[in-house]
Design a protein around this motif. Structure first.
Motif, mmCIF file in Angstrom:
data_model
loop_
_atom_site.group_PDB
_atom_site.id
_atom_site.type_symbol
_atom_site.label_atom_id
_atom_site.label_comp_id
_atom_site.label_asym_id
_atom_site.label_seq_id
_atom_site.Cartn_x
_atom_site.Cartn_y
_atom_site.Cartn_z
ATOM 1 N N THR A 174 -1.032 -6.232 0.006
ATOM 2 C CA THR A 174 -0.829 -5.294 -1.113
ATOM 3 C C THR A 174 0.391 -4.401 -0.908
ATOM 4 O O THR A 174 0.572 -3.441 -1.645
ATOM 5 N N HIS A 175 1.192 -4.698 0.116
ATOM 6 C CA HIS A 175 2.395 -3.900 0.376
ATOM 7 C C HIS A 175 3.287 -3.889 -0.862
ATOM 8 O O HIS A 175 3.423 -4.907 -1.533
ATOM 9 N N PRO A 176 3.867 -2.735 -1.257
ATOM 10 C CA PRO A 176 3.872 -1.441 -0.569
ATOM 11 C C PRO A 176 2.809 -0.469 -1.060
ATOM 12 O O PRO A 176 2.945 0.725 -0.855
ATOM 13 N N ASN A 177 1.760 -0.959 -1.730
ATOM 14 C CA ASN A 177 0.712 -0.057 -2.228
ATOM 15 C C ASN A 177 -0.132 0.511 -1.095
ATOM 16 O O ASN A 177 -0.735 1.565 -1.248
ATOM 17 N N ASN A 178 -0.212 -0.220 0.044
ATOM 18 C CA ASN A 178 -0.957 0.263 1.203
ATOM 19 C C ASN A 178 -0.044 0.243 2.414
ATOM 20 O O ASN A 178 0.876 -0.570 2.508
ATOM 21 N N ALA A 179 -0.323 1.153 3.354
ATOM 22 C CA ALA A 179 0.527 1.298 4.538
ATOM 23 C C ALA A 179 0.390 0.095 5.456
ATOM 24 O O ALA A 179 -0.662 -0.539 5.521
#
Length: 388
Positions: free
Chosen positions: A78-83
């Motif tokens: 899910t990058h960049p929505n999650n670190a």
């Protein structure tokens, strides 16, 4: 050299493959020691997924010397929505230095990760924060021969679950981790114990006054170069702190500027839409003005032509070609007159000029005549072969 075609194939299952590809290429252009690979990653619930990671070393300056720190950054799908999920990966001759930023398993905890903002936080910024943070607190140290303990050969990483923003670890420094906040002295190559094979010097040693044997023998005094080295170390640490503060300040300013840029871009799109509609309306208005001018010229010509002609009697102007048509014309005119008469009779009744009895009597008479005239017109049209 990064194989972009293979990297695109690995990222085909990611939600934002183009953004992830851009971040990876940006990082690898700056830090050639990091190489993208695809491996299986196991989560806390036992599920496994193929994720792309950046493995290798990053250059960290500590006490004036540059060291290669081995890390591994896993990019979730899910990058960049999650670190990202980041780890320190020590080699067999190194051990992890537990701190508020690194736990015993090597997992990295940074405010930049816990406060990760989608579309604002970047992979390159994360690595730069790591370099500054590890320059103050090195995450690894070289094992000494006396306390050398075989490091586990299996996977030393924990299996994180879906929470990509874990709290900071509360564990402290292990008793054998060295002096104060610094790792212990790495073994020298003369002792027979191999040092970490990198083009840079071995991993950092504690203290700012050199090694324990650097005092003048028999005197216990400190040489001038020791004081100079201590001052340089203090200045360097102060500069690193200032650089970190400036970096965080500049990063906040960059985020504000990016937000402003996005708002300006949206405003530009709106203005372009408004300008497009105004141009279309201007074009339509010009066409209507041209059409009206043409019609005005036609009317002026018609008025001029009529004004130059002699007056025409309306009765003479309307002529018929046959008696049947004349009868039809007269019946039509009389029927129209009766229609007007009935209308004005109704207005007279409404205004109280005539009584209801008179109104009804006159309306019956006029309606009877109107009916007869309409019958005559229909008969005439049938005889003339006109549509009824």
């Amino acid at each position: 050299m990064v194989d972009e075609s293979r990297l695109k194939f690995w990222l085909s299952k990611y939600q934002n493959p183009d953004i992830v590809l851009r971040d990876i290429l940006t990082v690898t252009n700056f830090y050639h020691g990091l190489i993208p690979t695809q491996e299986l990653y196991t989560f806390n619930d036992g599920s496994r997924k193929e994720l792309v990671n950046l493995s290798g070393t990053i250059p960290v300056r500590f006490n004036g010397t540059i060291y290669n720190i081995p890390i591994c950054i896993w990019l979730v799908d899910t990058h960049p929505n999650n670190a990202p999920i980041s780890y320190v990966k020590p080699t067999a001759d190194m051990a992890i230095k537990v701190s508020m930023y690194v736990d015993h398993s090597g997992k990295i905890y940074l405010p930049y990760l816990s406060d990760w903002v989608p579309n604002s936080s970047e992979l390159l910024g994360l690595i730069q924060v790591m370099i500054v943070t590890f320059g103050e607190q090195p995450p690894v140290f070289a094992k000494s021969k006396e306390n050398d303990v075989p490091y586990p050969t299996g996977s030393f990483m924990p299996q994180p679950g879906g929470n990509y923003r874990p709290p900071y670890p509360t564990g402290g420094y292990p008793p054998s981790s060295g002096y104060g906040n610094y790792p212990p002295y790495p073994p020298s190559s003369a002792s027979g114990y191999p040092a970490y094979p990198t083009p840079y010097p071995p991993y950092p040693t504690p203290g700012g006054f050199g090694t324990p044997g650097s005092l003048v023998p028999g005197t216990g005094t400190i040489k001038e170069e020791h004081i100079r080295e201590s001052l340089l170390t203090a200045i360097e640490e102060k500069l690193l702190r200032k650089m970190k503060e400036q970096f965080q300040q500049h990063q906040a300013e960059m985020e504000t500027l990016k937000k402003t840029q996005e708002e300006l871009r949206q405003g530009k799109v709106k203005l372009e839409g408004i300008l497009g509609r105004m141009e279309k309306e201007q074009s339509d208005l010009d066409k209507n003005i041209t059409l009206l001018k043409d019609k005005e010229q036609e009317l002026d010509k018609a008025i001029e032509k009529i004004s130059n002609q002699e007056s025409i009697d309306v009765d003479d102007a309307v002529t018929t070609t046959a008696p049947l048509y004349k009868q039809l014309l007269n019946a039509f005119a009389e029927e129209a007159a009766l229609e007007d008469a009935i209308y004005y009779m109704g207005e007279a009744l409404r205004c109280g000029v005539i009584d209801l009895d008179i109104f009804l009597k006159q309306v019956r008479t006029l309606s009877r005549k109107q009916f007869m005239l309409r019958a005559v017109m229909q008969k005439c049209r049938q005889k003339a072969g006109l549509s009824c």
